[in-house]
Write a protein that holds these residues in place. Structure first.
Motif, short mmCIF file in Angstrom:
data_model
loop_
_atom_site.label_atom_id
_atom_site.label_comp_id
_atom_site.label_asym_id
_atom_site.label_seq_id
_atom_site.Cartn_x
_atom_site.Cartn_y
_atom_site.Cartn_z
N LEU A 197 47.80 35.71 31.75
CA LEU A 197 46.39 35.81 32.11
C LEU A 197 46.25 35.97 33.62
N ASN A 198 45.20 36.65 34.00
CA ASN A 198 44.96 36.85 35.43
C ASN A 198 43.49 37.09 35.69
N ASP A 199 43.00 36.59 36.80
CA ASP A 199 41.65 36.93 37.24
C ASP A 199 41.61 36.79 38.76
N LEU A 200 40.66 37.53 39.34
CA LEU A 200 40.50 37.48 40.79
C LEU A 200 39.88 36.15 41.22
N SER A 201 39.10 35.58 40.33
CA SER A 201 38.31 34.41 40.70
C SER A 201 39.05 33.10 40.43
N GLY A 203 44.14 41.00 32.26
CA GLY A 203 44.10 40.97 33.73
C GLY A 203 42.74 40.64 34.31
N PHE A 204 41.71 40.60 33.45
CA PHE A 204 40.36 40.19 33.87
C PHE A 204 39.97 39.01 32.98
N CYS A 205 40.81 38.00 32.96
CA CYS A 205 40.75 37.02 31.87
C CYS A 205 39.55 36.09 31.90
N GLY A 206 38.82 36.01 33.03
CA GLY A 206 37.69 35.08 33.09
C GLY A 206 38.14 33.70 32.65
N THR A 207 37.49 33.19 31.61
CA THR A 207 37.77 31.82 31.16
C THR A 207 38.99 31.73 30.24
N GLY A 208 39.73 32.81 30.10
CA GLY A 208 41.01 32.72 29.40
C GLY A 208 40.95 32.73 27.88
N MET A 209 39.90 33.35 27.36
CA MET A 209 39.77 33.37 25.89
C MET A 209 40.91 34.15 25.23
N THR A 210 41.46 35.13 25.96
CA THR A 210 42.58 35.88 25.39
C THR A 210 43.79 34.97 25.19
N ASP A 252 38.37 42.96 29.34
CA ASP A 252 36.92 43.01 29.33
C ASP A 252 36.52 43.02 30.79
N PRO A 253 36.64 44.19 31.44
CA PRO A 253 36.45 44.23 32.90
C PRO A 253 34.98 44.11 33.28
N PRO A 254 34.72 43.88 34.57
CA PRO A 254 33.32 43.88 35.00
C PRO A 254 32.79 45.30 34.88
N HIS A 264 29.85 33.76 33.21
CA HIS A 264 28.76 34.73 33.35
C HIS A 264 28.72 35.73 32.20
N THR A 265 29.88 36.07 31.63
CA THR A 265 29.94 36.76 30.33
C THR A 265 31.27 36.37 29.73
N LYS A 266 31.33 36.42 28.42
CA LYS A 266 32.56 35.99 27.76
C LYS A 266 32.77 36.77 26.48
N VAL A 267 34.03 36.91 26.10
CA VAL A 267 34.32 37.42 24.76
C VAL A 267 34.95 36.25 23.99
N PRO A 268 34.38 35.88 22.85
CA PRO A 268 34.90 34.71 22.13
C PRO A 268 36.34 34.92 21.66
N GLU A 303 37.08 43.18 44.45
CA GLU A 303 36.31 42.88 43.23
C GLU A 303 35.76 44.18 42.64
N ALA A 304 36.04 44.38 41.38
CA ALA A 304 35.68 45.65 40.75
C ALA A 304 34.24 45.63 40.23
N VAL A 305 33.31 45.73 41.16
CA VAL A 305 31.90 45.77 40.78
C VAL A 305 31.18 46.84 41.58
C1 LIG Z 1 33.65 40.38 31.98
S1 LIG Z 1 34.51 39.18 32.89
C2 LIG Z 1 35.74 38.67 31.83
C3 LIG Z 1 35.31 37.54 30.96
C4 LIG Z 1 36.36 37.09 29.99
N1 LIG Z 1 36.61 38.09 28.98
C5 LIG Z 1 35.97 35.77 29.33
O1 LIG Z 1 35.86 35.74 28.10
O2 LIG Z 1 35.75 34.80 30.03
C6 LIG Z 1 35.28 40.14 34.11
C7 LIG Z 1 36.18 39.38 35.06
O3 LIG Z 1 36.81 40.29 35.94
C8 LIG Z 1 37.08 39.60 37.15
N2 LIG Z 1 37.44 40.58 38.20
C9 LIG Z 1 36.66 41.37 38.97
N3 LIG Z 1 37.41 42.15 39.75
C10 LIG Z 1 38.70 41.86 39.49
C11 LIG Z 1 39.94 42.34 39.98
N4 LIG Z 1 40.02 43.29 40.91
N5 LIG Z 1 41.07 41.79 39.46
C12 LIG Z 1 41.03 40.82 38.52
N6 LIG Z 1 39.88 40.34 38.03
C13 LIG Z 1 38.73 40.84 38.51
C14 LIG Z 1 35.84 38.78 37.37
O4 LIG Z 1 36.13 37.67 38.20
C15 LIG Z 1 35.49 38.37 35.94
O5 LIG Z 1 35.99 37.11 35.63
#
Ligand SMILES: C[S@@+](CC[C@H](N)C(=O)[O-])C[C@H]1O[C@@H](n2cnc3c(N)ncnc32)[C@H](O)[C@@H]1O
Length: 940
Positions: free
Chosen positions: A210-214, A151-158, A518-520, A126-130, A547-549
């Protein structure tokens, strides 16, 4: 061999794909045995009810979690082995030379660089940092072998970035040079305009946690950060795809009308059906709205039955039909759609046709097909945000199944089934990754856009009136080939966990070297809503409770931003805990709302971080500019924050009540600030070195620690001068000033920041800059000042220029000697006034009525007077019975500060309740006092 691409700092990070492997101190016959062993360990762990209580534990069965995990490297739940990896990696770190001392300045680079890279594009998110953008940060802040955390690694680009820092070629593709000894050098323009190569970093793989909620995000990340036996994967995957082709071919059969030859459908366009509001006649949207010649959708249409013209889509009445759903075994009322165009393969090209009777009959029989395989029968009965925004129920959509045609469900389910049945775990992982990569494109969200490429609407779950349903086979083949062609690190230098960043119990304190996140940001994107289509297929779901939104459905609820801020604070606290003292965290921020930006700043400070720099990317110039006010947030920001080193924190405990604590803070903080900033060859002002910003930082630190601030801003300004060295309105440590002077000498000029006036405080700052450069009369100031007032906030009481000048500056009345600042200005700019004594009548005449900036020793009286005036106004706000619409923000700030010092927390909360919520949320200082007051009232 693959791993020769890399400059490895230790030999243990790749996992051989055949033969014995060692992992966390254990040796196995091969990688599969390693996986089998740790899978059983994880199975046991999953029995532990305490384990399942970890914050953000995903929602899914043990079997599904075990199936998706590749332990110990990746788990689709909290990863119990992370601490073991960290301990092992720490022990493997290359030794640093004697006397090595970690020191870095804050750093900012373009966070969107590398968006065309195939790695970035292989799987959407849904969003990414290369990864290429992140590499610059990791190279700057870390040494080879260091451990990086996202800790918000999404697709793990870090993770990809950390490992790629060892790849000479990729590092060089960023524009750096790499010397034979591994030193990475970068070209810079010196202040005298010369190009020079400066050492920037060292080549070498870094490790990543790496870590993500999803779980869907981490499962995508897993494949970017894995290592595979490519031969086996290719063979097995091809077998699965070939079998899939055979099993689903009948679903996509059609006949070429000309030759009668049987062909395979590549895609089908579906159109919504409506009723005319005038005659109730049926309208197939495609038939009337699409101009196939011009390749566009008409804004206005004419009813084919009654001829009523100028109808817009919104005027039409949606048609429904009742269908029997084989998957759910129930009759359902759904939006009526018609297949209107079929595209199919013909010899080597493609042809199109309108569906004939056989095609319609086939679609009917597909709909009636019974299938015993897993289907994503996932009811969306949560109060999800996207649901709230659109009327999906009108479309008959309340389940993930409703986002697909029956045919697509059959195809993807068969694919899933065959991957699980025919492939070994490694290949299954790749194929599951391909499955999520094709899910959205195979769904009803794939909009047909005459004249453009079919695509989904990003950031939402949207089903349009025209849909292009694809045959997923070629999509699957394409995605697999793309994945296979990626030049991924293929190392085992990362470990991934699936849980909430707000509770990282699995990580030890002070164990990581650098954090990139790169948090939400606020309500920009609701990740769990968007991921539901993927998660329904992997059958493990995001645990949304942490979820931090900012939920859009709760937009009107004033608590929603505070909830978000609470989650961000908890996340930053964890980042702070796991980071080593004296180390850095970079936060990428992309939201245009000042209130969200502010929450982030307050949350960072709450957690203990000290913000050393905030930069905004100027996309046109490709350079960064400093950001000091939240109103200036229009672009992506990069926040650099550090965790103070242990020595300072310990000392501070003892010094906090004394003035020495203040100076120790400043001394330590100055070390973390950039000495110079350049734009091209030009030297820029470093706002963080400005005394007022230093003061604010110091206050924020004291407040967070719960100590009263021992000195006033004027005492602070006076105290800075004997302790630190001033240059151009900025303060330096003695060993920094030499470097500044050297650069200044060659560059010769300092570019001042441009200021944006939005309130009293920024107006004062603007006046200070103006008068400092050129002391001038009130009449000269007026026209310039008036121009600045356009951006004044609507809640801010407009002070007149006279009042602002009187309260903050001094005016030379012609009595006594001409003040130094005016004298210096006049004698440099007027030849005839040069070398005159300060009481020379000509000089006095020219200097009379000019305003100037008082020197800090004399500013005290003015400040006291101003404070008195501000507190008097605050007293009025305290007494006010109604909400305050227009007020003096500076008065509220002063009042809050005083109330806080006096532990009068209820006053802060009471006045905060009277001012508009957005003003509170958008002002970092007010929010800080308010937050502290609320916490303290709660705690007392
Ligand atoms: C902006 S995206 C990160 C994208 C990532 N930089 C990439 O390149 O794919 C933010 C991420 O934060 C995650 N997120 C939301 N709340 C969270 C929480 N409490 N703990 C860990 N991850 C969380 C979302 O699932 C989402 O993948």
């Amino acid at each position: 061999m693959e791993q020769q691409r890399f400059d490895l700092t230790s030999q243990k990070q790749e996992e051989k794909t055949s033969g014995p492997v060692t992992c966390l101190g254990l040796t196995f016959d091969n990688a599969e045995a390693r996986r089998a062993h740790f899978t059983e360990e994880l199975r046991k762990k999953l029995q532990d009810p305490e384990f399942r209580k970890i914050e953000g534990f995903p929602i899914g069965s043990d079997e599904d979690i075990l199936n998706l995990s590749d332990p110990p490297y990746y788990t689709a739940c909290p990863n119990p082995w992370i601490a073991d990896f960290i301990a092992e990696w720490e022990a493997q770190k290359p030794e640093q030379p004697d006397g090595y001392h970690y020191h870095r300045e804050p750093f900012a680079a373009d966070v969107s660089e590398g968006k065309n890279d195939p790695i970035y594009n292989a799987h959407s998110y849904h969003t990414k940092v290369p990864h290429k953008a992140i590499m610059r940060y990791i190279l700057h802040y870390t040494e080879p072998g260091d451990i990086v955390f996202d800790g918000f690694c999404g697709t793990g680009m870090t993770g990809v970035a950390a490992q790629m820092c060892g790849d000479r070629e990729v590092v060089m593709s960023l524009g750096y040079q790499v010397k034979l000894d591994g030193t990475v050098v970068q070209e810079e323009t010196d202040t005298d305009g010369k190009k020079v190569w400066r050492p920037f970093a060292k080549l070498g793989v870094r490790k990543a946690v790496l870590n993500d909620l999803s779980p869907s995000a981490t499962s995508i990340s897993k494949m970017y950060n894995s290592s595979l036996d490519r031969n086996i994967v290719k063979k097995e995957a091809n077998r699965v795809i070939e079998e899939l082709k055979k099993q689903i071919a009948w679903l996509y059969k059609t006949k070429d009308p000309e030759t009668g030859k049987e062909c395979q459908v590549t895609s089908t366009i579906w159109s919504d059906v409506y009723y005319c509001p005038n005659c109730n006649g049926e309208i197939v949207f495609w038939d009337v709205a699409v101009d196939t010649e011009k390749k566009e959708v008409r804004a206005e249409i004419t009813c084919p039955t009654c001829g009523k013209s100028e109808l817009r889509k919104g005027d039409l009445v949606r048609a429904h039909e009742v269908v029997f759903d084989q998957f759910r075994q129930e009759s359902r009322t759904v939006a009526k759609r018609r297949a209107v165009l079929i595209e199919y393969e013909f010899t080597k090209g493609r042809r199109t046709k309108e569906p004939d009777d056989d095609d319609i009959a086939l679609l009917k029989s597909v709909a009636a097909t019974k299938m015993n395989l897993f289907v994503p029968n996932c009811r969306i009965d949560r109060d999800i945000d996207l649901w709230y925004e659109r009327d999906y129920r009108a479309l008959g959509v309340d389940n993930v199944l409703d986002f697909f045609t029956v045919r697509a469900v059959c195809s993807i389910s068969t694919f899933r089934h065959l991957s699980n049945k025919l492939a070994s775990p490694n290949t299954r992982d790749v194929l599951n990754w391909v499955l999520t990569a094709v899910t959205e494109g195979s769904s009803l969200m794939n909009r047909e856009r005459p004249g453009g490429m079919p695509s989904k609407l990003s950031g939402t779950l949207y089903i349009g009136a025209l849909i292009r349903e694809i045959n997923p086979i070629s999509f699957i083949e394409r995605k697999f080939k793309k994945f296979f062609a990626l030049n991924l690190p293929q190392l085992r230098a990362s470990a991934t966990s699936t849980q909430s960043m707000t509770g990282l119990g699995v990580l030890d304190d002070a164990s990581l070297d650098y954090v990139f996140i790169d948090p939400p940001f606020g309500s920009n994107i609701i990740y769990s809503d968007l991921s539901i289509l993927w998660e329904a297929w992997i059958n493990i779901f995001t645990n949304t409770s942490s979820e931090a939104v900012v939920h859009r459905r709760k937009k009107q609820d004033p608590n929603t931003l505070r909830e978000y801020m609470g989650l961000m604070t908890a996340s930053f606290k964890e980042a702070y805990r796991v980071l080593k003292p004296g180390r850095w965290m970079t936060v990428e921020f992309s939201n245009t709302k000042a209130s969200v930006w502010n929450s982030i700043q307050v949350a960072l400070t709450e957690a203990g971080f000290i913000i050393a720099n905030v930069s905004a990317l100027d996309k046109k110039q490709g350079s960064f500019k400093a950001v000091t006010t939240p109103t200036a947030v229009k672009q992506d920001l990069v926040i650099s924050a550090y965790k103070p080193n242990g020595g300072f924190e310990e000392r501070f405990q003892k010094e906090a009540q004394t003035e020495e604590g203040v100076w120790d803070f400043v001394r330590t903080h100055l070390k973390y600030l950039p000495v110079t900033k350049q734009q091209g060859a030009l030297l820029q002002f470093v706002p963080e070195r400005d005394p007022r910003i230093l003061f604010d930082q110091m206050v924020a630190y004291y407040v967070r620690k719960g100590y009263p601030v021992p000195i006033s801003s004027q005492e602070f300004q006076v105290g800075l001068t004997p302790r630190f060295i001033e240059r151009d309105g900025m303060f330096f440590l003695p060993d920094q000033v030499a470097e500044y002077d050297r650069k200044k000498m060659t560059s010769g000029e300092l570019k001042q920041m441009s200021l944006f006036v939005s309130d009293e405080a920024s107006a004062i700052q603007w006046l200070r800059q103006l008068i400092k450069e050129k002391p001038q009369t009130s009449a000269d100031i007026t026209p310039q000042f008036m121009k600045q007032l356009q951006g004044f906030s609507k809640h801010e009481k407009l002070l007149d220029q006279r009042e602002l000048l009187n309260q903050n500056f001094l005016c030379y009345d012609g009595k006594g000697p001409v003040p130094e600042q005016i004298h210096a200005y006049l004698s440099t700019n007027w030849k005839e006034l040069r070398n005159l004594p300060k009481d020379d009548p000509a000089l006095v005449t020219k200097a009379r009525d000019r305003w100037y900036v008082p020197d800090p020793n004399k500013a005290g009286d003015l400040e006291k007077l101003r404070d008195k005036a501000l507190l008097k106004e605050f007293e009025e706000y305290k007494q006010a019975k109604k909400k305050l619409k227009v007020f003096r923000l500076e008065a509220v700030r002063a009042g809050f500060k005083k109330a806080w010092q006096e532990r009068d927390y209820p006053t802060i909360v009471a006045v905060a309740d009277k001012i508009p919520n957005n003003v509170l949320e958008e002002d970092p200082k007010l929010l800080m006092w308010y937050d502290q007051a609320v916490t303290r009232i709660g705690g007392e």
